[in-house]
Write an enzyme that holds these catalytic residues in place. Structure first.
Site, PDB file in Angstrom:
ATOM      1  N   GLY A 190       0.761  -1.247   0.000  1.00  0.00           N
ATOM      2  CA  GLY A 190       0.000   0.000   0.000  1.00  0.00           C
ATOM      3  C   GLY A 190       0.793   1.299   0.000  1.00  0.00           C
ATOM      4  O   GLY A 190       0.340   2.297  -0.543  1.00  0.00           O
ATOM      5  N   GLU A 248       3.702   4.094   6.207  1.00  0.00           N
ATOM      6  CA  GLU A 248       2.494   3.282   5.996  1.00  0.00           C
ATOM      7  C   GLU A 248       1.491   4.076   5.165  1.00  0.00           C
ATOM      8  O   GLU A 248       1.445   5.305   5.239  1.00  0.00           O
ATOM      9  CB  GLU A 248       1.848   2.944   7.350  1.00  0.00           C
ATOM     10  N   ASP A 249       0.670   3.349   4.412  1.00  0.00           N
ATOM     11  CA  ASP A 249      -0.418   4.012   3.687  1.00  0.00           C
ATOM     12  C   ASP A 249      -1.540   4.379   4.659  1.00  0.00           C
ATOM     13  O   ASP A 249      -2.081   5.473   4.611  1.00  0.00           O
ATOM     14  CB  ASP A 249      -0.958   3.114   2.556  1.00  0.00           C
ATOM     15  N   ASP A 291      -5.132   1.556  10.616  1.00  0.00           N
ATOM     16  CA  ASP A 291      -6.554   1.319  10.848  1.00  0.00           C
ATOM     17  C   ASP A 291      -6.701   0.825  12.299  1.00  0.00           C
ATOM     18  O   ASP A 291      -6.730   1.631  13.225  1.00  0.00           O
ATOM     19  CB  ASP A 291      -7.015   0.296   9.801  1.00  0.00           C
ATOM     20  N   LYS A 323      -7.145   6.115  10.920  1.00  0.00           N
ATOM     21  CA  LYS A 323      -8.551   6.025  11.346  1.00  0.00           C
ATOM     22  C   LYS A 323      -8.590   5.938  12.867  1.00  0.00           C
ATOM     23  O   LYS A 323      -8.572   4.824  13.426  1.00  0.00           O
ATOM     24  CB  LYS A 323      -9.203   4.767  10.754  1.00  0.00           C
ATOM     25  N   PHE A 355     -14.246   2.719   4.427  1.00  0.00           N
ATOM     26  CA  PHE A 355     -13.259   2.080   3.560  1.00  0.00           C
ATOM     27  C   PHE A 355     -12.834   3.002   2.424  1.00  0.00           C
ATOM     28  O   PHE A 355     -13.672   3.589   1.745  1.00  0.00           O
ATOM     29  CB  PHE A 355     -13.827   0.771   3.005  1.00  0.00           C
ATOM     30  N   ARG A 364      -5.372   0.342  -6.766  1.00  0.00           N
ATOM     31  CA  ARG A 364      -4.170   0.986  -6.219  1.00  0.00           C
ATOM     32  C   ARG A 364      -3.652   2.087  -7.140  1.00  0.00           C
ATOM     33  O   ARG A 364      -2.956   2.997  -6.703  1.00  0.00           O
ATOM     34  CB  ARG A 364      -3.037  -0.040  -6.038  1.00  0.00           C
TER      35      ARG A 364
HETATM   36  P1  IMP Z   1      -4.442  -2.367  10.524  1.00  0.00           P
HETATM   37  O1  IMP Z   1      -5.878  -2.639  10.854  1.00  0.00           O
HETATM   38  O2  IMP Z   1      -3.982  -1.029  11.087  1.00  0.00           O
HETATM   39  O3  IMP Z   1      -3.559  -3.498  10.932  1.00  0.00           O
HETATM   40  O4  IMP Z   1      -4.358  -2.229   8.968  1.00  0.00           O
HETATM   41  C1  IMP Z   1      -4.127  -3.368   8.195  1.00  0.00           C
HETATM   42  C2  IMP Z   1      -4.096  -3.084   6.728  1.00  0.00           C
HETATM   43  O5  IMP Z   1      -5.448  -3.081   6.299  1.00  0.00           O
HETATM   44  C3  IMP Z   1      -3.541  -1.751   6.232  1.00  0.00           C
HETATM   45  O6  IMP Z   1      -2.154  -1.741   6.114  1.00  0.00           O
HETATM   46  C4  IMP Z   1      -4.199  -1.691   4.881  1.00  0.00           C
HETATM   47  O7  IMP Z   1      -3.477  -2.440   3.948  1.00  0.00           O
HETATM   48  C5  IMP Z   1      -5.541  -2.337   5.140  1.00  0.00           C
HETATM   49  N1  IMP Z   1      -6.601  -1.322   5.291  1.00  0.00           N
HETATM   50  C6  IMP Z   1      -7.127  -0.825   6.432  1.00  0.00           C
HETATM   51  N2  IMP Z   1      -8.094   0.070   6.173  1.00  0.00           N
HETATM   52  C7  IMP Z   1      -8.176   0.125   4.805  1.00  0.00           C
HETATM   53  C8  IMP Z   1      -8.997   0.888   3.896  1.00  0.00           C
HETATM   54  O8  IMP Z   1      -9.858   1.711   4.262  1.00  0.00           O
HETATM   55  N3  IMP Z   1      -8.749   0.667   2.568  1.00  0.00           N
HETATM   56  C9  IMP Z   1      -7.828  -0.209   2.110  1.00  0.00           C
HETATM   57  N4  IMP Z   1      -7.049  -0.925   2.923  1.00  0.00           N
HETATM   58  C10 IMP Z   1      -7.220  -0.757   4.259  1.00  0.00           C
HETATM   59 MG    MG Z   2      -0.970  -1.707   3.995  1.00  0.00          MG
END
Ligand code: IMP
Ligand code: MG
Length: 193
Positions: free
Chosen positions: A63, A117-118, A121, A149, A170, A183
């Site tokens: 990402g 990081e992109d 979440d 988020k 999302f 992407r």
């Molecule tokens: P985490 O929940 O912070 O561990 O995020 C895990 C991964 O989920 C991120 O690195 C993204 O690749 C993906 N992700 C979380 N939220 C989104 C979203 O809104 N769109 C696309 N990918 C997401």
């Molecule tokens: Mg990611």
């Protein structure tokens, strides 16, 4: 004319304001111009805070590839950059999954690490990355993320440098995917509710 120049990625119809991927419709959320302005501001902060330090940027694939590319053009610090993936595999002698960071091609010992990081979440991915990188004894580790988020966050490490704090919905585009599609857009789109 080859096929690719006529047709955009399979399953993706882009009219700038609206993005259709598989069964979902997304609408424009953050334009590339706003993204670039924010990236310039993050770069300025990093250039000041890390002046005179030995810095290694670690961008998390897939990402973060676009964010990392645009940010690094504006970082003027002498630095290294490594692109890594976080993977989970079945451990040999245990029933649990084992996490590892793949592709770290430089030593981070005693260096200042900045994770790119992109999106953060829930923060679970960042938890894993922080735990794994800490075993390499860097001088410091900070997290830079384009999107955050806060309502979804349950992690231990809040991001240090954030481009945009967004609601818990999302998003796709500018590196972020929906089932690996979407992407390759310059803007960020939000799921139409
Ligand atoms: P985490 O929940 O912070 O561990 O995020 C895990 C991964 O989920 C991120 O690195 C993204 O690749 C993906 N992700 C979380 N939220 C989104 C979203 O809104 N769109 C696309 N990918 C997401
Ligand atoms: Mg990611």
């Amino acid at each position: 004319m080859n096929k690719c120049s006529k047709n955009r990625t399979f399953g993706q119809i882009l009219h700038d304001e609206v993005l259709q991927i598989h069964d979902k419709t997304f609408e424009i959320f953050i334009r590339n111009e706003e993204i670039q302005t924010e990236i310039a501001s993050i770069a300025e902060t990093l250039n000041t805070e890390y002046a005179g330090k030995e810095v290694v940027f670690i961008a998390i694939l897939n990402g973060a590839f676009m964010f990392a590319a645009d940010l690094m053009k504006r970082v003027t610090l002498p630095c290294e950059i490594s692109f890594v993936k976080v993977s989970s595999y079945q451990g040999m002698n245990s029933s649990g999954r084992v996490d590892e960071v793949i592709g770290l091609n430089t030593s981070i010992k005693n260096k200042h690490v900045i994770i790119l990081e992109d999106i953060v979440d829930t923060g679970i991915t960042i938890n894993k990355i922080m735990t794994l990188l800490a075993t390499e004894h860097p001088a410091s580790i900070k997290i830079t993320t384009l999107l955050y988020k806060p309502e979804a966050f349950v992690g231990k490490h809040k991001p240090d440098f954030v481009g945009f704090s967004i609601p818990n919905s999302f998003v796709v585009g500018y590196g972020l995917d929906y089932n690996e599609h979407g992407r390759n857009t310059e803007h960020i789109y939000q799921l139409k509710g």
